[in-house]
Design a protein around this motif. Structure first.
Motif, PDB file in Angstrom:
ATOM      1  N   ALA A 185     -35.712 -28.868 -25.558  1.00 15.84           N
ATOM      2  CA  ALA A 185     -34.198 -28.756 -25.886  1.00 15.84           C
ATOM      3  C   ALA A 185     -33.552 -30.336 -25.667  1.00 15.84           C
ATOM      4  CB  ALA A 185     -33.658 -27.775 -25.053  1.00 15.84           C
ATOM      5  N   TYR A 186     -33.967 -30.703 -24.421  1.00 15.11           N
ATOM      6  CA  TYR A 186     -33.549 -32.149 -24.147  1.00 15.11           C
ATOM      7  C   TYR A 186     -33.869 -33.068 -25.208  1.00 15.11           C
ATOM      8  CZ  TYR A 186     -32.230 -35.689 -20.448  1.00 15.11           C
ATOM      9  OH  TYR A 186     -32.063 -36.624 -19.948  1.00 15.11           O
ATOM     10  N   LEU A 187     -34.964 -33.231 -25.540  1.00 18.51           N
ATOM     11  CA  LEU A 187     -35.490 -34.103 -26.591  1.00 18.51           C
ATOM     12  C   LEU A 187     -35.126 -33.947 -28.012  1.00 18.51           C
ATOM     13  CD1 LEU A 187     -37.279 -36.610 -27.301  1.00 18.51           C
ATOM     14  CD2 LEU A 187     -39.311 -34.885 -27.700  1.00 18.51           C
ATOM     15  N   SER A 251     -31.328 -23.398 -20.739  1.00 21.79           N
ATOM     16  CA  SER A 251     -32.221 -22.130 -21.048  1.00 21.79           C
ATOM     17  C   SER A 251     -31.521 -21.295 -21.961  1.00 21.79           C
ATOM     18  CB  SER A 251     -32.329 -21.490 -19.679  1.00 21.79           C
ATOM     19  OG  SER A 251     -31.128 -20.985 -19.040  1.00 21.79           O
ATOM     20  N   LEU A 252     -30.236 -21.566 -22.276  1.00 17.42           N
ATOM     21  CA  LEU A 252     -29.452 -20.656 -23.124  1.00 17.42           C
ATOM     22  C   LEU A 252     -29.881 -21.201 -24.562  1.00 17.42           C
ATOM     23  CD1 LEU A 252     -25.897 -20.495 -21.879  1.00 17.42           C
ATOM     24  CD2 LEU A 252     -27.663 -18.815 -21.842  1.00 17.42           C
ATOM     25  N   TYR A 253     -30.218 -22.513 -24.726  1.00 21.90           N
ATOM     26  CA  TYR A 253     -30.835 -23.151 -26.035  1.00 21.90           C
ATOM     27  C   TYR A 253     -32.347 -22.464 -26.327  1.00 21.90           C
ATOM     28  CZ  TYR A 253     -27.120 -26.533 -25.548  1.00 21.90           C
ATOM     29  OH  TYR A 253     -25.814 -27.270 -25.748  1.00 21.90           O
ATOM     30  N   TYR A 254     -32.903 -22.136 -25.271  1.00 21.00           N
ATOM     31  CA  TYR A 254     -34.157 -21.396 -25.464  1.00 21.00           C
ATOM     32  C   TYR A 254     -33.967 -20.016 -25.974  1.00 21.00           C
ATOM     33  CZ  TYR A 254     -38.540 -19.068 -24.537  1.00 21.00           C
ATOM     34  OH  TYR A 254     -39.762 -18.345 -24.644  1.00 21.00           O
ATOM     35  N   GLY A 259     -33.766 -16.436 -30.907  1.00 18.61           N
ATOM     36  CA  GLY A 259     -32.980 -15.404 -31.750  1.00 18.61           C
ATOM     37  C   GLY A 259     -31.972 -14.824 -30.819  1.00 18.61           C
ATOM     38  N   ASN A 260     -32.126 -14.661 -29.484  1.00 19.41           N
ATOM     39  CA  ASN A 260     -31.311 -14.032 -28.859  1.00 19.41           C
ATOM     40  C   ASN A 260     -29.906 -14.500 -28.550  1.00 19.41           C
ATOM     41  OD1 ASN A 260     -30.126 -12.392 -26.882  1.00 19.41           O
ATOM     42  ND2 ASN A 260     -31.622 -12.707 -25.223  1.00 19.41           N
ATOM     43  N   TRP A 261     -28.975 -14.399 -29.642  1.00 17.88           N
ATOM     44  CA  TRP A 261     -27.917 -14.973 -29.817  1.00 17.88           C
ATOM     45  C   TRP A 261     -26.692 -14.427 -29.043  1.00 17.88           C
ATOM     46  CZ3 TRP A 261     -26.104 -18.938 -33.306  1.00 17.88           C
ATOM     47  CH2 TRP A 261     -27.201 -19.556 -34.176  1.00 17.88           C
ATOM     48  N   LYS A 262     -26.983 -13.167 -28.660  1.00 16.93           N
ATOM     49  CA  LYS A 262     -25.969 -12.272 -27.814  1.00 16.93           C
ATOM     50  C   LYS A 262     -26.203 -12.715 -26.076  1.00 16.93           C
ATOM     51  CE  LYS A 262     -26.200  -7.769 -30.056  1.00 16.93           C
ATOM     52  NZ  LYS A 262     -26.563  -6.120 -29.797  1.00 16.93           N
ATOM     53  N   ALA A 263     -27.305 -13.248 -25.827  1.00 19.81           N
ATOM     54  CA  ALA A 263     -27.449 -13.688 -24.632  1.00 19.81           C
ATOM     55  C   ALA A 263     -26.603 -15.144 -24.385  1.00 19.81           C
ATOM     56  CB  ALA A 263     -29.050 -14.020 -24.251  1.00 19.81           C
ATOM     57  N   PHE A 264     -26.645 -15.742 -25.452  1.00 21.89           N
ATOM     58  CA  PHE A 264     -25.993 -17.055 -25.410  1.00 21.89           C
ATOM     59  C   PHE A 264     -24.437 -17.170 -25.499  1.00 21.89           C
ATOM     60  CE2 PHE A 264     -23.972 -20.643 -27.550  1.00 21.89           C
ATOM     61  CZ  PHE A 264     -24.708 -21.733 -27.075  1.00 21.89           C
ATOM     62  N   PHE A 265     -23.905 -16.205 -26.493  1.00 22.37           N
ATOM     63  CA  PHE A 265     -22.615 -16.094 -26.599  1.00 22.37           C
ATOM     64  C   PHE A 265     -21.748 -15.222 -25.585  1.00 22.37           C
ATOM     65  CE2 PHE A 265     -23.670 -17.459 -30.729  1.00 22.37           C
ATOM     66  CZ  PHE A 265     -22.760 -18.717 -30.744  1.00 22.37           C
ATOM     67  N   ARG A 266     -22.728 -14.192 -24.767  1.00 18.72           N
ATOM     68  CA  ARG A 266     -22.148 -13.407 -23.617  1.00 18.72           C
ATOM     69  C   ARG A 266     -22.328 -14.017 -22.170  1.00 18.72           C
ATOM     70  NH1 ARG A 266     -24.203  -7.494 -25.853  1.00 18.72           N
ATOM     71  NH2 ARG A 266     -22.861  -7.084 -27.505  1.00 18.72           N
ATOM     72  N   ASP A 267     -23.090 -15.301 -22.306  1.00 18.98           N
ATOM     73  CA  ASP A 267     -23.078 -15.870 -20.822  1.00 18.98           C
ATOM     74  C   ASP A 267     -21.717 -15.998 -20.280  1.00 18.98           C
ATOM     75  OD1 ASP A 267     -25.404 -17.169 -18.920  1.00 18.98           O
ATOM     76  OD2 ASP A 267     -23.730 -18.650 -19.152  1.00 18.98           O
ATOM     77  N   SER A 268     -21.527 -15.382 -19.132  1.00 19.28           N
ATOM     78  CA  SER A 268     -20.280 -15.440 -18.325  1.00 19.28           C
ATOM     79  C   SER A 268     -20.064 -16.984 -18.008  1.00 19.28           C
ATOM     80  CB  SER A 268     -20.271 -14.580 -17.016  1.00 19.28           C
ATOM     81  OG  SER A 268     -20.606 -13.357 -17.455  1.00 19.28           O
ATOM     82  N   VAL A 339     -15.566 -29.601 -10.545  1.00 20.43           N
ATOM     83  CA  VAL A 339     -16.203 -28.419 -11.431  1.00 20.43           C
ATOM     84  C   VAL A 339     -17.700 -28.832 -12.046  1.00 20.43           C
ATOM     85  CG1 VAL A 339     -15.635 -26.776 -13.482  1.00 20.43           C
ATOM     86  CG2 VAL A 339     -13.720 -27.764 -12.237  1.00 20.43           C
ATOM     87  N   GLY A 340     -17.610 -29.586 -12.702  1.00 22.65           N
ATOM     88  CA  GLY A 340     -19.145 -29.977 -13.177  1.00 22.65           C
ATOM     89  C   GLY A 340     -19.579 -29.128 -14.371  1.00 22.65           C
ATOM     90  N   GLY A 341     -20.758 -29.236 -14.767  1.00 18.74           N
ATOM     91  CA  GLY A 341     -21.239 -28.360 -15.823  1.00 18.74           C
ATOM     92  C   GLY A 341     -21.871 -27.289 -15.699  1.00 18.74           C
ATOM     93  N   CYS A 342     -22.676 -26.734 -16.274  1.00 19.73           N
ATOM     94  CA  CYS A 342     -23.415 -25.250 -16.142  1.00 19.73           C
ATOM     95  C   CYS A 342     -24.467 -25.671 -15.297  1.00 19.73           C
ATOM     96  CB  CYS A 342     -23.706 -24.629 -17.429  1.00 19.73           C
ATOM     97  SG  CYS A 342     -22.217 -24.035 -18.256  1.00 19.73           S
ATOM     98  N   ALA A 343     -25.081 -24.604 -14.482  1.00 20.61           N
ATOM     99  CA  ALA A 343     -26.204 -24.634 -13.760  1.00 20.61           C
ATOM    100  C   ALA A 343     -27.469 -24.965 -14.953  1.00 20.61           C
ATOM    101  CB  ALA A 343     -26.453 -23.577 -12.762  1.00 20.61           C
ATOM    102  N   GLY A 344     -28.679 -25.589 -14.687  1.00 21.75           N
ATOM    103  CA  GLY A 344     -29.508 -25.787 -15.474  1.00 21.75           C
ATOM    104  C   GLY A 344     -29.461 -26.726 -16.617  1.00 21.75           C
ATOM    105  N   SER A 345     -27.945 -27.622 -16.395  1.00 20.52           N
ATOM    106  CA  SER A 345     -27.767 -28.655 -17.331  1.00 20.52           C
ATOM    107  C   SER A 345     -28.097 -30.003 -16.595  1.00 20.52           C
ATOM    108  CB  SER A 345     -26.417 -28.634 -17.804  1.00 20.52           C
ATOM    109  OG  SER A 345     -25.635 -28.733 -16.671  1.00 20.52           O
TER     110      SER A 345
END
Length: 483
Positions: A185-187, A251-254, A259-268, A339-345
């Motif tokens: 994802a990074y590359l 990890s959300l890009y993974y 194809g798990n779009w719900k996990a991406f857009f529902r992430d709090s 504040v910063g970004g998200c964890a895992g970024s």
């Protein structure tokens, strides 16, 4: 403590750094610069030292928590030490303390600088300066992919010690597979941004170095005026969008790939992250447009979006001198530094997930006053957050504020004003880059003493390694054999 495995892994890390230096060496040769000799010398030193360390025979290849902490902390310090040598040997930054500061700033993706004439430096040196962002952005993945598998040792303890955020989750059964997923994802983001910037008629060299700073959320530019030097709305908007994308949990890009779009857009955490960006841009745009700082609404929105994205993701690029903005808009930027970004970024500072849990914790305590007997678990993404994680987040918040206050008081001993001292500490501890007043977007850290520069270097490493990794090494209990 298994010092053998620590030394061996660190030796392999130095060998990897020697390989990484080949890229700026090639750049220097292509541009016919004398700095190529400096890179060759440092590469030779790294190979000799790295080989001596990596040839150590091991009685045990096991990496426990203690070894993991030692490897991560020692790795960052050694990489910064040897990474500073090209600046010194080439004469670009003659002072080793200054070179060390600049290298730590690059590797920790902070982006604070003490250079007052950036354009005067050789292109190979500037390439290395920006490339440190890309290396440091996901340093654990470099260690895991390039070093540990070849040694036949496990790397989860290192993964936990360096992963940004309160929880270190594996996406695959093996750490190497997890690292591969995140690094892909990074590359992918890196290649995508370089190509899109090339469409904006940027030279390949410019597109590459500014992509390293964007995806790595570092912010060191090859121009004194940073991104403002391009005078291009296309470049500004592309970098702004990719800064925001780089502040998302990788990890959300993974999950998107699966194809798990719900996990991406529902992430709090992602929702709160985007909400904070949106409300900040809206408030700054409205405030600056009302005050007539810029002539058009688009111009106002463009700079508001860019600076908001740059500060919250702790990138540190600038397009304008935001110290000419109103106090209200500057106040929003100052708060975003915490504040910063998200964890895992690759972003720094406290991380949105911690603030989300703290908000929920405050809301729960208020509810308990009204309903003393109610059992109110804290949930994120439908999962209950364990008391241990909540306690860890509260402790982290306290330590972060503690080091911010102590650091500010120490810098004030130099006789600088409070805003300069506090924003300088916030910028380095949060890996943000620029601050206000003496360390504002048009200023550098060059005016500070050597002692303060070393303090800032320590704060940058402390923030990048999420405080605990270094803080625990300062405790006597860590060095007790049974701990």
């Amino acid at each position: 403590m298994n010092y053998g495995v620590v030394i061996k892994v660190l030796g392999n890390l130095l060998l990897f750094e020697a390989v990484a230096l080949l890229l700026p060496l090639i750049v220097s040769i292509l541009y016919g610069e004398k700095s190529a000799m400096a890179f060759l010398l440092v590469i030779a030193i790294l190979i000799i030292v790295g080989k001596l360390m990596s040839r150590l025979k091991l009685d045990s290849k096991q990496i426990r928590s203690k070894e993991g902490l030692m490897i991560v902390t020692g790795g960052w310090v050694l990489a910064s030490f040897f990474g500073a040598l090209p600046f010194v040997f080439s004469g670009s930054i003659p002072s080793f303390i200054d070179a060390f500061f600049e290298t730590v700033s690059g590797l920790t993706t902070t982006g604070s600088t003490l250079l007052d004439n950036i354009e005067a430096l050789p292109r190979g040196i500037l390439f290395w300066r920006s490339f440190t962002h890309w290396i440091g952005g996901m340093g654990i993945l470099v260690l895991t992919l390039a070093i540990l598998p070849a040694m036949g040792v496990g790397g989860f303890q290192i993964f936990k010690a360096e992963s940004p955020g309160p929880v270190s989750d594996k996406l695959a059964p093996k750490i190497r597979d997890t690292a591969s997923i995140l690094y892909t994802a990074y590359l992918g983001l890196t290649i995508m941004q370089i190509v899109i910037l090339l469409f904006g008629k940027l030279p390949l060299y410019d597109a590459a170095v500014h992509t390293f700073g964007t995806v790595g959320t570092g912010g060191l530019s090859i121009y004194q005026n940073s991104i403002g030097a391009y005078k291009s709305s296309y470049v500004v908007m592309v970098i702004a969008i990719f800064m925001i994308a780089s502040g998302v949990n990788f990890s959300l890009y993974y999950e998107l790939y699966r194809g798990n779009w719900k996990a991406f857009f529902r992430d709090s955490e992602l929702k709160l992250y985007l909400f904070i960006i949106a409300i900040s841009v809206l408030l700054i745009t409205a405030n600056l447009f009302y005050k007539g700082i810029y002539q058009s609404l688009f111009e106002t929105f463009k700079h508001a979006l860019f600076q908001t994205a740059s500060i919250i993701t702790t990138t540190g690029y600038v397009t304008v001198d935001y110290e000419k903005w109103t106090s209200f808009s500057q106040g929003i930027l100052f708060l975003l530094m915490f504040v910063g970004g998200c964890a895992g970024s690759t972003a720094g500072s406290m991380k949105v997930i911690r603030l989300l849990v703290l908000f929920k914790l405050v809301a729960r305590e208020i509810s308990k006053i009204l309903h003393p007997r109610a059992i109110l678990p804290i949930r994120v993404n439908g999962k209950t957050v364990s008391p241990d994680i909540i306690a860890g987040i509260c402790s982290f918040f306290f330590l972060y504020i503690f080091f911010f206050v102590v650091g500010t008081l120490l810098v004030l001993l130099e006789g600088v004003d409070l805003l300069t001292a506090s924003s300088a500490v916030a910028a380095t501890l949060g890996n943000v880059g620029p601050g206000f007043n003496m360390v504002g977007p048009t200023q550098t850290f060059s005016a500070f003493s050597g002692a303060s520069k070393l303090l800032f270097s320590f704060l940058m490493l402390l923030g990048r390694l999420e405080i605990y990794t270094i803080f625990i090494l300062l405790m006597p209990r860590f060095w007790q054999e049974r701990i």
